[in-house]
Motif scaffolding. Structure first.
Motif, PDB file in Angstrom:
ATOM      1  N   LEU A 237       0.827  -1.210   0.000  1.00  0.00           N
ATOM      2  CA  LEU A 237       0.000   0.000   0.000  1.00  0.00           C
ATOM      3  C   LEU A 237       0.862   1.260   0.000  1.00  0.00           C
ATOM      4  CD1 LEU A 237      -2.781  -1.108   2.491  1.00  0.00           C
ATOM      5  CD2 LEU A 237      -3.023  -0.735   0.021  1.00  0.00           C
ATOM      6  N   LYS A 238       1.977   1.231   0.712  1.00  0.00           N
ATOM      7  CA  LYS A 238       2.876   2.388   0.734  1.00  0.00           C
ATOM      8  C   LYS A 238       3.433   2.657  -0.662  1.00  0.00           C
ATOM      9  CE  LYS A 238       6.993   4.267   2.897  1.00  0.00           C
ATOM     10  NZ  LYS A 238       8.159   4.024   3.741  1.00  0.00           N
ATOM     11  N   LYS A 239       3.835   1.599  -1.362  1.00  0.00           N
ATOM     12  CA  LYS A 239       4.356   1.764  -2.729  1.00  0.00           C
ATOM     13  C   LYS A 239       3.272   2.321  -3.658  1.00  0.00           C
ATOM     14  CE  LYS A 239       7.889  -1.766  -2.309  1.00  0.00           C
ATOM     15  NZ  LYS A 239       8.257  -3.146  -2.571  1.00  0.00           N
ATOM     16  N   GLU A 240       2.058   1.839  -3.504  1.00  0.00           N
ATOM     17  CA  GLU A 240       0.948   2.339  -4.316  1.00  0.00           C
ATOM     18  C   GLU A 240       0.690   3.816  -4.026  1.00  0.00           C
ATOM     19  OE1 GLU A 240      -3.807   1.516  -5.174  1.00  0.00           O
ATOM     20  OE2 GLU A 240      -2.695   0.140  -3.878  1.00  0.00           O
ATOM     21  N   ALA A 241       0.685   4.182  -2.746  1.00  0.00           N
ATOM     22  CA  ALA A 241       0.456   5.579  -2.357  1.00  0.00           C
ATOM     23  C   ALA A 241       1.574   6.472  -2.899  1.00  0.00           C
ATOM     24  CB  ALA A 241       0.364   5.698  -0.839  1.00  0.00           C
ATOM     25  N   GLU A 242       2.813   6.004  -2.832  1.00  0.00           N
ATOM     26  CA  GLU A 242       3.938   6.791  -3.355  1.00  0.00           C
ATOM     27  C   GLU A 242       3.820   6.983  -4.858  1.00  0.00           C
ATOM     28  OE1 GLU A 242       7.261   4.532  -1.895  1.00  0.00           O
ATOM     29  OE2 GLU A 242       7.236   5.537   0.063  1.00  0.00           O
ATOM     30  N   ALA A 243       3.371   5.953  -5.575  1.00  0.00           N
ATOM     31  CA  ALA A 243       3.196   6.066  -7.026  1.00  0.00           C
ATOM     32  C   ALA A 243       2.102   7.073  -7.362  1.00  0.00           C
ATOM     33  CB  ALA A 243       2.863   4.696  -7.626  1.00  0.00           C
ATOM     34  N   ILE A 244       1.011   7.041  -6.611  1.00  0.00           N
ATOM     35  CA  ILE A 244      -0.073   8.004  -6.834  1.00  0.00           C
ATOM     36  C   ILE A 244       0.437   9.412  -6.557  1.00  0.00           C
ATOM     37  CG2 ILE A 244      -2.312   8.800  -5.969  1.00  0.00           C
ATOM     38  CD1 ILE A 244      -2.952   5.792  -5.427  1.00  0.00           C
ATOM     39  N   GLU A 245       1.173   9.578  -5.470  1.00  0.00           N
ATOM     40  CA  GLU A 245       1.723  10.893  -5.128  1.00  0.00           C
ATOM     41  C   GLU A 245       2.635  11.415  -6.237  1.00  0.00           C
ATOM     42  OE1 GLU A 245       4.808  12.462  -1.823  1.00  0.00           O
ATOM     43  OE2 GLU A 245       3.048  11.438  -1.004  1.00  0.00           O
ATOM     44  N   GLU A 246       3.468  10.548  -6.786  1.00  0.00           N
ATOM     45  CA  GLU A 246       4.348  10.958  -7.883  1.00  0.00           C
ATOM     46  C   GLU A 246       3.551  11.370  -9.112  1.00  0.00           C
ATOM     47  OE1 GLU A 246       7.641  11.582  -7.737  1.00  0.00           O
ATOM     48  OE2 GLU A 246       7.389  11.133  -5.605  1.00  0.00           O
TER      49      GLU A 246
END
Length: 91
Positions: free
Chosen positions: A23-32
């Motif tokens: 979930l953290k990786k997904e959130a970071e990708a969305i943020e980028e």
């Protein structure tokens, strides 16, 4: 709690941590993606129907403790604060 229950808890903890990493990786990708869109629009802030998002430069001043300790150890020692914490690890 016996060792079998402990093993079950630790296995669940490991699964939760893996899910959190995903979930953290997904959130970071969305943020980028959102940051890239702000850059593409050439703006620092956007308001949508439900959200206001901004990505702005922020300045801060920090003390370089390593340099202070090297150049003025007496001042460093005078103001240095030690703390102790427990670390939880599962291997």
């Amino acid at each position: 709690m016996d060792n079998l229950q402990m093993d079950e808890k630790l296995a669940r903890l490991r699964r939760c941590r893996r899910e959190m990493d995903t979930l953290k990786k997904e959130a970071e990708a969305i943020e980028e993606d959102v940051k890239a869109e702000l850059e593409a629009r050439g703006v620092e802030q956007v308001e949508t129907a439900h959200y206001k998002v901004s990505w702005k430069s922020v300045s801060s001043t920090r003390l370089d403790a390593k340099a202070l300790k090297a150049e003025r150890p007496e001042i460093y020692e005078r103001y240095a604060v030690s703390s102790t914490a427990k670390r939880f690890t599962v291997t």
